[in-house]
Design a protein around this motif. Structure first.
Motif, mmCIF file in Angstrom:
data_model
loop_
_atom_site.group_PDB
_atom_site.id
_atom_site.type_symbol
_atom_site.label_atom_id
_atom_site.label_comp_id
_atom_site.label_asym_id
_atom_site.label_seq_id
_atom_site.Cartn_x
_atom_site.Cartn_y
_atom_site.Cartn_z
ATOM 1 N N ARG A 373 0.885 -1.202 0.034
ATOM 2 C CA ARG A 373 -0.047 0.055 0.007
ATOM 3 C C ARG A 373 0.966 1.254 -0.157
ATOM 4 O O ARG A 373 1.873 1.082 0.645
ATOM 5 C CB ARG A 373 -0.859 0.044 1.136
ATOM 6 C CG ARG A 373 -2.000 -0.955 1.323
ATOM 7 C CD ARG A 373 -2.875 -1.142 2.418
ATOM 8 N NE ARG A 373 -1.795 -1.237 3.549
ATOM 9 C CZ ARG A 373 -2.474 -1.199 4.785
ATOM 10 N NH1 ARG A 373 -3.355 -0.472 5.371
ATOM 11 N NH2 ARG A 373 -1.277 -1.388 5.737
ATOM 12 N N SER A 374 0.548 2.055 -0.810
ATOM 13 C CA SER A 374 1.195 3.493 -0.838
ATOM 14 C C SER A 374 0.426 4.788 -0.433
ATOM 15 O O SER A 374 -0.959 4.505 -0.576
ATOM 16 C CB SER A 374 1.599 3.591 -2.322
ATOM 17 O OG SER A 374 2.331 4.806 -2.635
ATOM 18 N N ALA A 375 1.027 5.878 -0.098
ATOM 19 C CA ALA A 375 0.409 6.847 0.254
ATOM 20 C C ALA A 375 0.763 8.351 -0.526
ATOM 21 O O ALA A 375 0.244 9.225 -0.379
ATOM 22 C CB ALA A 375 0.590 7.399 1.803
ATOM 23 N N VAL A 376 1.669 7.670 -1.631
ATOM 24 C CA VAL A 376 2.591 8.960 -2.038
ATOM 25 C C VAL A 376 1.997 9.310 -3.419
ATOM 26 O O VAL A 376 1.775 8.586 -4.038
ATOM 27 C CB VAL A 376 3.970 8.354 -2.185
ATOM 28 C CG1 VAL A 376 4.994 9.724 -2.966
ATOM 29 C CG2 VAL A 376 4.588 8.216 -0.778
ATOM 30 N N THR A 377 1.816 10.906 -3.682
ATOM 31 C CA THR A 377 1.876 11.469 -4.879
ATOM 32 C C THR A 377 3.056 12.300 -5.054
ATOM 33 O O THR A 377 3.147 13.143 -4.080
ATOM 34 C CB THR A 377 0.512 12.175 -5.041
ATOM 35 O OG1 THR A 377 -0.421 11.140 -5.303
ATOM 36 C CG2 THR A 377 0.716 12.942 -6.235
#
Length: 583
Positions: A373-377
């Motif tokens: 899971r990623s949270a990054v933009t």
């Protein structure tokens, strides 16, 4: 728009890009073609793949690297997304690269130059300017006296505690540091191997035991740092929210986790255990952008004899009788080798490139459940003037001031703001007030932008991979989020939006598609306690080996994890070299 690339004042939108110092420049010399057989083939020319290739070749194995993109470097690249502006498009700071790699591969000889930052952290406040007063800010640097003076604006108690906190964390970093350069304990051999294998596995416990002994009687406190939420650790040491929130960013950056998530202390350590020019914990900009590091690694590997080929996408890892036999490219070309090292993520390596015939079902199931899971933009921005922060107004000549070289933390003056941003993403919504780390590498490296202009890197959180209602990211959602980020920056630095020439917006699906980061995760997988050390990527498969003999992982999905460190590539190459001698 596929790449999220937007040219504001240039009057055009396009997904095309110019790859600086790209693949053709880093391939082996003119006339060298891909052979049909090597001792070892490395899949992917990210920094770990290049490091692995250099050490394999140095160890006497004829090695080829095959990369699908037209430029080497993986996420450590410099690309000209807007004419005249060169961006470190994905990764953007250097600190974690292992010092052994610097020296053993002679990277300075091949042009690597790192620009250290001092001060290194700037957190402006959003405060009403009553009576013409300038809003406060927190500036952290290498001078402890000046740093304490800055902290004292918010708490004299915290100013006094800060050097003790730094010493406490440094001791933990020094204890853990040797573990980064060693293969984790081979749990499978320890429990199921022959007597000789078990004895060798016990030797692997030495570095782990040394780390425990180094921490001595304070081991329980350090155990708490690794297992508790970072909010609990920081609450013990400090009382002022700006300081706590600023420090907490290093515990959650790149992670789908908030300040109150248990076990994010290791991510904090992961961001303070590097060094530049012998200065512990320092971070810097690579002259020429992060692609210059990848170029130096590629030149070092090539000088040793490794052959690097771009625009060569691997379609399948060849195997028979439970052994790796090489790779088959997308165009049908087969390249035979006795060793295959994959710098791709564990999921892509085993679920997409490897025949399931030779993989245990439980192994496949666990790999498919690896948390990515990623949270990054990431947003790259070209501007025609420096951001002018209310808390630190610019000089009249538009010349960079000390705080412009820092990691500038926005929406980070209170841990509650960061936690709320995380909770937004848990509901499938991009954060209403995203956590923003703003960097201006051109403040120290003016070659990255035209005169008077600058490149800005925005590392933002939190943005879920899939939006609420199973909705996918599209141009409208991408632009709406970027606009929200720009509105936040505008509140701290009025005039920012008017200075924007163009932007390149990379959501988690974009990061996955362009750079092969699974789920958009910059570490190839969560750096949570259940996915670290001898559980990375899986228990019993932390030694870089796989169920297929001769097939190894060498990327960030293995120990010691993500960041531009190179340790995984170096460690994997050493294990593979040792195994090769026994074949």
């Amino acid at each position: 728009m596929a790449t999220g690339c937007y040219y504001g004042r240039l009057g055009r939108r396009t997904g095309a890009s110019l790859c600086l110092g790209g693949g053709r420049a880093t391939q082996s010399g003119a006339g060298v073609s891909l052979k049909r057989e090597y001792d070892a083939v490395v899949i992917g020319a990210g920094h770990n793949g290049l490091v692995a290739a250099a050490y394999l070749q140095k160890g006497g194995l004829k090695t080829a690297v095959v990369e699908s993109r037209p430029v080497v470097g993986g996420a450590a690249v410099t690309e000209e997304m807007i004419p005249g502006f060169r961006f470190s498009r994905a990764s953007y700071l250097l600190s974690l690269l292992r010092p052994q790699i610097y020296t053993e591969l002679e990277l300075k000889r091949y042009g690597l130059k790192v620009l250290p930052r001092d001060p290194y952290s700037f957190t402006p406040m959003l405060e009403d300017s009553q009576g013409g007063r300038t809003p406060r800010s927190l500036l952290l640097g290498n001078s402890m006296a000046e740093t304490q003076s800055q902290i004292a604006q918010f708490s004299a108690k915290d100013a006094e505690a800060f050097p003790k906190y730094e010493a406490f964390m440094r001791r933990l970093v020094l204890a853990i540091d040797p573990l980064l350069d060693t293969c984790p304990v081979d749990v499978a051999a320890l429990s199921q191997g022959s007597l000789l294998q078990r004895l060798k596995a016990l030797q692997g416990l030495k570095s782990l035991l040394c780390a425990g002994f180094a921490l001595g009687k304070e081991l329980p406190r350090y155990y708490e740092v690794l297992t508790a939420p970072i909010s609990k650790i920081l609450d013990f040491w400090f009382e002022s929210e700006p300081l706590k929130a600023t420090l907490a960013t290093d515990a959650v950056i790149g992670a789908m986790a908030g300040p109150h998530t248990p076990g994010n202390g290791y991510v904090l350590l992961h961001h303070v255990m590097g060094e530049i020019e012998g200065h512990q914990g320092a971070w810097g900009y690579v002259t020429g952008g992060m692609g210059a590091l990848s170029q130096a690694l590629a030149h070092a590997a090539s000088a040793l004899g490794a052959e690097i080929f771009t625009e060569k996408r691997v379609a399948q890892i060849l195997s028979s009788d439970g052994k790796a036999r090489g790779v088959c490219l997308q165009d049908g070309t087969e390249v035979k080798s006795r060793l295959v090292l994959s710098n791709a993520s564990p999921q892509h390596t085993f679920l997409d490139l490897t025949s399931q015939e030779f993989l245990p079902p439980e192994f496949v199931r666990r790999i498919s459940q690896f948390d990515t899971r990623s949270a990054v933009t990431k947003i790259n921005v070209a501007v025609d003037q420096l951001p002018n922060f209310l808390a630190a107004p610019n000089a009249g000549d538009n010349h960079p001031l000390p705080h412009h070289q820092c990691s500038i933390h926005l929406n980070c003056e209170d841990m509650g703001i960061v936690q709320q941003a995380f909770e937004d993403a848990c509901q499938g919504r991009p954060s209403h007030r995203p956590m923003i780390e703003l960097c201006i590498p051109s403040a120290l490296d003016p070659t990255l932008a035209p005169p008077g202009c600058h490149v800005i890197s925005l590392f933002t959180q939190y943005t879920p991979y899939t939006l609420a209602g199973e909705k996918q990211w599209d141009d409208q959602e991408r632009d709406a989020y970027a606009d929200r980020v720009f509105d936040c920056i505008e509140a701290y630095a009025p005039g920012f939006k008017a200075s924007v020439i163009g932007r390149d917006v990379l959501t988690p699906p974009d990061l996955e598609r362009i750079f092969g980061l699974p789920g958009g995760n910059i570490f190839h997988g969560a750096m949570s306690l259940d996915q670290l050390y001898f559980a990375r990527p899986l228990p019993s498969y932390s030694s870089y080996r796989s169920p297929i003999q001769g097939l190894y992982l060498c990327g960030s999905g293995t120990h010691p994890g993500g960041g531009v460190m190179g340790a995984a590539g170096r460690n994997a190459a050493r294990i593979a070299l040792g195994d090769f001698k026994k074949l």
